[in-house]
Design an enzyme around this catalytic site. Structure first.
Site, PDB file in Angstrom:
ATOM      1  N   CYS A 487       0.869  -1.100   0.012  1.00  0.00           N
ATOM      2  CA  CYS A 487      -0.172  -0.206  -0.157  1.00  0.00           C
ATOM      3  C   CYS A 487       0.913   1.276  -0.027  1.00  0.00           C
ATOM      4  O   CYS A 487       1.890   1.038  -0.552  1.00  0.00           O
ATOM      5  CB  CYS A 487      -1.009   0.017   1.205  1.00  0.00           C
ATOM      6  SG  CYS A 487      -0.070   0.060   2.695  1.00  0.00           S
ATOM      7  N   HIS A 681       3.897 -32.749   7.945  1.00  0.00           N
ATOM      8  CA  HIS A 681       5.161 -32.659   6.904  1.00  0.00           C
ATOM      9  C   HIS A 681       5.657 -33.955   6.651  1.00  0.00           C
ATOM     10  O   HIS A 681       6.212 -34.621   7.465  1.00  0.00           O
ATOM     11  CB  HIS A 681       6.042 -31.823   7.718  1.00  0.00           C
ATOM     12  CG  HIS A 681       6.969 -31.094   6.772  1.00  0.00           C
ATOM     13  ND1 HIS A 681       7.973 -32.059   5.926  1.00  0.00           N
ATOM     14  CD2 HIS A 681       7.615 -30.373   6.177  1.00  0.00           C
ATOM     15  CE1 HIS A 681       8.714 -31.568   5.237  1.00  0.00           C
ATOM     16  NE2 HIS A 681       8.412 -30.281   5.116  1.00  0.00           N
TER      17      HIS A 681
END
Length: 761
Positions: A487, A681
């Site tokens: 931004c 994982h």
């Protein structure tokens, strides 16, 4: 849930920045055009020969006025396209085209419903019994007055459709319409029905909006104070755009008839009056109450705070801090960008930011009370004050009243900041510890820091852009970066695994602060963030597509031979080729109590609640510290356990939702219904297999029940190609008052208790 909401709001606020960016240019054209075509202004300064009716400059200025008005008249359409671009993850141009089509389709559908129900006649006239202001012309289409809300509804909805369907695969006979071509098709169909729905829903919403606007307006000066405080308080979270935009652009900010047209929103009312300034005696302070006060603290107040910080700096650091604070103060005064100044004290002295929020909120109220009516396009700097205050004349804006109030504010900020900095010894710029230098770091500084920090585990530079490389490593590596945007002052990043983000590295890139919530990371750099973003994106095009720890693996391997040896043992366990396997299997029937007896004694603490995580696979369970990877074994990514799979199906470890799936299919992010964020994982360093050996059975966002299959493993392939089959099963964000208790050590079946997450009193 709160983290998800924050992440979504962050992206929504970021998507507003593109349409907002056009407002300063449009306001500049409209401001100059209306100011120098105003007959009173021309007569006052004796400029009839240069700017009078019929002159070349007069014609050019009229065109500028019309061009500026065109932007403000079509803001809903601009927001529809801009928000779609901002929220789309890939192929943003397709999202833009789809939003344009959807916007027209929705309004045409609404127009058809109005015609069918007799609210507009066949010749396009509005029926007499229709409430004034509820029906308007939208790009030549008679539709409900939805303002920028209509554009935002289209932008958000189309972006959601785009992100879901831009990779869709259709049957062969329809394959031409698959992929990105499907997005405008589905958008057209969906928004035809959205238009029909809006015909019934929006009148109710309109009544609510008018009621909310009436509540804010009816609360008078106190309402203005609360608005100002909330807006400034949201600055650190980057959500202020989401808050103030309805007040600027919709009926929440009030309605007013200007030049025979009903106008909604404070900013729109001001610019409508500006375009019709010849017929306006004084601009509406009720409309400008949402921004006129900004000139008081941006041009006067915060520079007073900057002077206080400079005067409080250590003598040997005054020169360095003075240059830094002067540039930030000038940016605040002339452009209205306050973040460089606010973030210079926000993170080191939050109490000063509380003072800033209260004083800034009061400035909005004071401006309202004094009938100050100066408009703005983006923020309350001197440029907007000159265009929309000074040039319009004091009679229309009361801009002169800003000066005495501003002087008082300058003194207030200076006195309060000086007192608090000295009283509480806040480490504002120039007051840092002696070993911390007050400066903006150059590439050479970053390289020097990294060389000095190698022994402490900082990254080793390998590219020609060390700043972008350091940012990438601080964000967990390219593989961890899902989306990059910015931004006005912040680099806004969405990451896959928030626990991989390293604040210590990001701070070395001259960031003014770091805000993290869920998967959303905001790194504050100031107005030059667009340059940082552009360089980072360029670097990411050629950066290794791995996590940070994988990039640095060669360094770690030289330091962790013992870990590698542990990995070989664990891999041997998985294949039944190590004597330790037989030992574990012989104890595989140990129950939970026996497992608890082998662990260290636990303090007697009262447990408020316990959540059980069940094994997702058949295999051999062990403590997380045995993982053949320093990151997992050191609990850098969370706490839990490891399981070495002996059977190829991975099941859900609890009831919950699939949050994300790695592109390489080796890991799944999972949120249990009890609120535990998890990572499954499978194997160590299996990311390098690029998806081979894994088959995903679920999709992102899918709700699953415990025991439901989520993944298939090709154990033969993985045993031959993966460094280890040891699979960490993690709670990625354990709270300070939580502990993990291992419930199994040895042979385990899928669905049996693996570890407990205990929340203490």
């Amino acid at each position: 849930m709160k983290d998800k909401i924050f992440g979504v709001l962050q992206r929504v606020g970021r998507s507003f920045m593109l349409p907002i960016a056009i407002l300063p240019v449009a306001g500049l054209l409209l401001g100059i055009g209306s100011s120098f075509t105003n007959e009173t202004t021309i007569a006052t300064y004796g400029l009839q020969k240069i700017l009078g009716s019929g002159t070349l400059l007069n014609s050019l200025l009229i065109i500028m006025n019309k061009v500026g008005s065109a932007v403000f008249d079509n803001l809903p359409l601009i927001f529809a396209v801009g928000v779609a671009i901002g929220m789309a993850k890939k192929e943003k141009e397709v999202a833009a085209l789809s939003a344009l089509i959807a916007y027209f389709v929705m309004n045409v559908a609404i127009s058809a419903m109005l015609l069918i129900n007799g609210e507009i006649t066949a010749d396009g006239q509005i029926a007499k019994d229709v409430l004034e202001g509820t029906v308007t012309s939208v790009c030549g289409i008679q539709s409900l007055q939805m303002g920028v809300f209509g554009g935002i509804i289209v932008g958000l909805g189309v972006a959601a459709l785009h992100n879901r369907f831009h990779k869709i695969v259709l049957p062969n006979a329809l394959s031409f319409f698959g992929g990105s071509r499907f997005v405008p098709i589905i958008s057209t169909i969906v928004y035809m029905f959205v238009g029909i729905l809006m015909y019934f829903v929006w009148p109710v919403v309109q009544n609510g909006i008018y009621a909310l606007g009436g509540l804010v307006t009816g609360s008078g000066y106190f309402g203005t104070l609360i608005f100002g405080i909330i807006k400034r308080a949201l600055i650190p979270f980057g959500l202020h755009h989401v808050f103030y935009m309805p007040f600027w652009q919709t009926a929440v900010g009030g309605t007013m008839e200007v030049a025979g047209q009903m106008v909604q929103g404070g900013q729109n009312i001001f610019f409508a009056q500006l375009a019709d300034s010849a017929n306006v005696a004084h601009f509406s302070a009720d409309a400008t109450r949402y921004f006129s006060g900004e000139f008081i603290f941006m041009i006067f107040g915060l520079p007073g705070a900057a002077l206080a910080m400079y005067r409080c700096a250590k003598p040997e650091k005054k020169k360095a801090s003075g240059g830094l604070l002067l540039s930030a103060a000038l940016a605040c005064m002339f452009t209205g960008i306050t973040e460089p100044l606010e973030f210079s004290f926000l993170f080191v002295a939050p109490a000063l930011f509380v003072v800033q929020v209260i004083l800034a909120g009061a400035a909005y109220m004071i401006a309202h009370m004094l009938n100050i009516a100066v408009g703005l396009t983006f923020s309350g700097g001197f440029l907007d004050l000159f265009l929309f205050g000074i040039l319009q004349g004091n009679a229309k804006t009361s801009w002169l009243r800003i000066i005495p109030v501003g002087i008082i504010y300058f003194i207030l900020y200076y006195v309060i900041f000086t007192f608090m900095i000295k009283k509480f010894d806040f480490k504002t710029p120039g007051r840092e510890d002696d070993d911390t230098e007050t400066k903006l770091y150059t590439k050479a500084d970053v390289n020097a820091r990294k060389e000095a920090g190698k022994a402490a585990g900082t990254v080793t530079a390998t590219s020609n852009d060390p700043v972008s490389e350091l940012i990438t490593m601080g964000l967990g590596g390219k593989k961890n970066i899902v989306d990059v945007d910015c931004c006005a002052t912040r680099l806004r990043v969405t990451v896959a695994e928030p626990e991989r983000v390293r604040d210590d590295l990001l701070k070395q890139t001259d960031s003014r602060g770091i805000v993290k919530k869920g998967q959303g990371v905001q790194v504050i750099y100031g107005p030059h963030v667009t340059v940082i973003k552009a360089k980072l994106e360029e670097y990411l095009e050629t950066a290794p597509n791995e996590f940070a720890e994988d990039v640095q693996k060669n360094v770690l391997e030289t330091q962790n031979n013992s870990v590698a040896e542990t990995g070989n043992n664990a891999a041997g366990n998985a294949n039944g080729q190590n004597s330790a396997t037989a030992q574990k299997q012989s104890t595989g029937t140990e129950n939970v109590d026996n497992a608890a007896q082998t662990s260290a004694p636990v303090k007697e603490e009262k447990i408020r609640k316990t959540a059980i995580i069940y094994s997702p696979v058949d295999g051999i369970a062990a403590d997380l510290s045995t993982a053949p990877d320093e990151g997992f074994a050191g609990k850098m990514m969370g706490d839990g356990a490891v399981v070495t799979p002996t059977e190829g199906t991975v099941y859900a470890p609890a009831d919950g939702e699939v949050e994300f799936i790695f592109d390489t299919k080796h890991a799944i992010g999972f949120q249990t219904d009890s609120g535990i964020p998890m990572l499954l994982h499978m194997g160590i360093d299996t990311v390098k297999l690029e998806g081979k050996g894994f088959e995903i059975l679920v999709t992102e966002g899918q709700k699953v029940k415990m025991g439901e299959p989520m993944m298939k493993l090709d154990l033969e392939f993985l045993s031959a190609n993966a460094p280890s089959l040891v699979s960490p099963i993690l709670d990625t964000e354990p709270e300070d008052n939580q502990r993990i208790r291992l419930l199994a050590n040895g042979e385990i079946k899928a669905g049996e208790p693996l570890f407990a997450v205990e929340t203490l009193e």
